[in-house]
Scaffold this active site. Structure first.
Site, PDB file in Angstrom:
ATOM      1  N   ASN A   7       0.948  -1.215   0.051  1.00  8.02           N
ATOM      2  CA  ASN A   7       0.068  -0.088   0.004  1.00  8.02           C
ATOM      3  C   ASN A   7       0.959   1.280  -0.068  1.00  8.02           C
ATOM      4  O   ASN A   7       1.440   1.775   0.840  1.00  8.02           O
ATOM      5  CB  ASN A   7      -0.925   0.020   1.295  1.00  8.02           C
ATOM      6  N   ARG A  91      -2.422  -2.326  -3.495  1.00  2.21           N
ATOM      7  CA  ARG A  91      -3.861  -1.394  -3.157  1.00  2.21           C
ATOM      8  C   ARG A  91      -3.523  -0.116  -4.294  1.00  2.21           C
ATOM      9  O   ARG A  91      -2.603   0.693  -4.008  1.00  2.21           O
ATOM     10  CB  ARG A  91      -3.678  -0.951  -1.764  1.00  2.21           C
ATOM     11  N   HIS A 180     -13.194   2.538   0.093  1.00  2.00           N
ATOM     12  CA  HIS A 180     -13.173   1.651   1.027  1.00  2.00           C
ATOM     13  C   HIS A 180     -13.709   0.513   0.593  1.00  2.00           C
ATOM     14  O   HIS A 180     -14.310  -0.498   1.312  1.00  2.00           O
ATOM     15  CB  HIS A 180     -13.988   1.936   2.385  1.00  2.00           C
ATOM     16  N   ARG A 241     -12.892  15.405   7.896  1.00  2.00           N
ATOM     17  CA  ARG A 241     -13.501  15.691   6.782  1.00  2.00           C
ATOM     18  C   ARG A 241     -14.931  16.151   6.748  1.00  2.00           C
ATOM     19  O   ARG A 241     -15.682  15.499   7.743  1.00  2.00           O
ATOM     20  CB  ARG A 241     -13.435  14.613   5.645  1.00  2.00           C
ATOM     21  N   GLU A 384      -8.135  -5.505   5.009  1.00  2.00           N
ATOM     22  CA  GLU A 384      -8.110  -5.206   3.659  1.00  2.00           C
ATOM     23  C   GLU A 384      -6.799  -5.939   2.968  1.00  2.00           C
ATOM     24  O   GLU A 384      -6.789  -6.599   1.825  1.00  2.00           O
ATOM     25  CB  GLU A 384      -7.828  -3.859   3.288  1.00  2.00           C
TER      26      GLU A 384
END
Ligand code: ADP
Length: 398
Positions: A7, A91, A180, A241, A384
């Site tokens: 990643n 990823r 996601h 956010r 993940e």
């Protein structure tokens, strides 16, 4: 089979070497400060070993080389040689409309990922750099790209279209993509396994609640709606956010304070969310502590977050015409009993009945609804890396 999962960020790179069949993690770690100086933290779960090194990493290629050296080191390594790595799973944040599933990386695929750069200008370039670095250091090893957006490509047009002039979709690909996806797909699959039912027969709302948060409606194993949008700024209020807001606010604040669009977006991405409301922190542990001390804005931030998740659960139950299971995952979803309880309580009208005692757990798979709850509520730690490794093994094994 051993798969190396990568990643890659702009100045960091996370890795995990694992066996997708046994799910054993052989080693994992993190390269940081790539392009600055370089630091590697390498962990071996079997022995509990943790090793830290300062290694010059002018580019991602040196970082990958440092990872391979750590993996094959006679003292803290876990394999004899690089040839034991059967494949690499990368990823990749954005696959646009081109990728609805994971894919073997070829020159054409790499070019298509590059074409998605305008959609994810902060993330895809780093992912591409990671892929190219691996190709240069590990020539001949098959590599697979696993996209954050791919799982959501099953959304119907009425879910992904924005009510803008249609040409912005046709010409510019402005639409909801969702993110996601690897996590939502993983926990939906685990939910079916935990319930002992085929995924194809289940309606599941998956709540990935971490620093970034999104909720997805998974009908019959397919994403049919999700809260993040064209970018990961949409949907729920997050750590920093804003999530969804009235676009008219941008004009109002920009006019009033003379912000340019960059300053405005910096506020929406970095200074908003639960940090913005509370003025305390983006971390829910800090918010809980502050709220307990009587900080009203910290309490309000948590309430606003929980309320937004609850509203989406109701919306997605309506979208799917029912719901069999609600899943909580990621940092907040896996660890915070109070958030889960606040989100799922008050939903008794739709068959959700929490079990406060069962909910008082963290970090491991558990049914946290009452035995007589029509809708099952599940806590499922996301993984993940495992999902990326399994996709990689499936594609390379073909
Ligand atoms: P990311 O989106 O960066 O992958 P994570 O899924 O790891 O984030 O979630 C990190 C967040 O999880 C932290 O910012 C914190 O708000 C939350 N978190 C972690 N542990 C707890 C806890 N025990 N109680 C409440 N929140 C927690």
């Amino acid at each position: 089979m051993k798969v190396l999962v990568i990643n890659a960020g702009s100045s960091s790179l996370k890795y995990q070497l694992l066996d997708p069949a046994t799910q054993e993690v052989l080693a994992q770690g993190l390269c940081e400060r790539i392009g600055i100086d370089g630091r590697l933290t390498h962990k071996v779960p079997a022995t509990g070993g943790k090793f830290e090194f300062e290694i010059a990493m002018p580019t991602h290629a040196e970082a990958i080389q440092a990872v391979l050296d750590a993996l094959t080191n006679p003292e803290h390594g876990v394999i004899q040689s690089m040839s034991e790595i059967d494949a690499v799973g990368h990823r990749v944040v954005h696959g646009g409309e081109k990728f609805a599933s994971s894919v073997l990386i070829t020159d054409e695929v790499l070019a298509a990922i590059e074409e998605c750069v305008p959609l994810a200008p902060l993330h895809n370039p780093a992912n591409i750099t990671g892929i190219k670095a691996c190709q240069s250091v590990m020539p001949g090893v098959p590599m697979v790209a696993v996209f954050d957006t791919a799982f959501h490509q099953t959304m119907p047009a009425h879910s992904y279209i924005y009510a803008l002039p249609y040409e912005y979709y046709e010409k510019d690909k402005v639409r909801r993509y969702g993110f996601h996806g690897t996590s939502h797909k993983y926990v939906a699959g685990r939910a079916a396994a935990m319930l002992g039912k085929p995924l194809e027969e289940l309606k599941i709302v998956t709540c990935h609640l971490g620093n970034g948060s999104s909720v997805t409606a998974v009908d019959g194993g397919k994403s049919v709606d999700t809260s993040m949008g064209f970018t990961p700024l949409a949907g729920l209020p997050m750590g920093t956010r804003s999530g969804d807001l009235d676009a008219g606010i941008l004009e109002f604040l920009m006019n009033k304070y003379g912000y340019d669009i960059k300053e405005m977006l910096n506020i929406l991405n970095k200074k908003s969310g639960v940090l913005g409301i509370s003025g305390v922190s983006s971390d829910f542990r800090d918010l809980d502590a502050a709220a307990e001390q009587g900080n009203g804005r910290a309490a309000l931030a948590v309430e606003a977050f929980n309320y937004s998740v609850k509203k989406l659960i109701g919306a997605y139950a309506a979208a799917m015409g029912g719901v069999d299971a609600i899943v909580f995952t990621a940092g907040v979803g896996e660890n915070s009993a109070s958030n889960r309880l606040a989100i799922a309580s008050g939903l008794e009208f739709m068959g959700v009945k929490m079990d406060a005692e069962a909910n008082n757990t963290r970090g491991k798979e558990a049914v946290i609804s009452a035995p007589d709850s029509k809708v099952k509520v599940l806590l499922i730690p996301t993984n993940e890396e495992l999902m990326i490794a399994q996709d990689t093994a499936a594609i390379v094994g073909k």
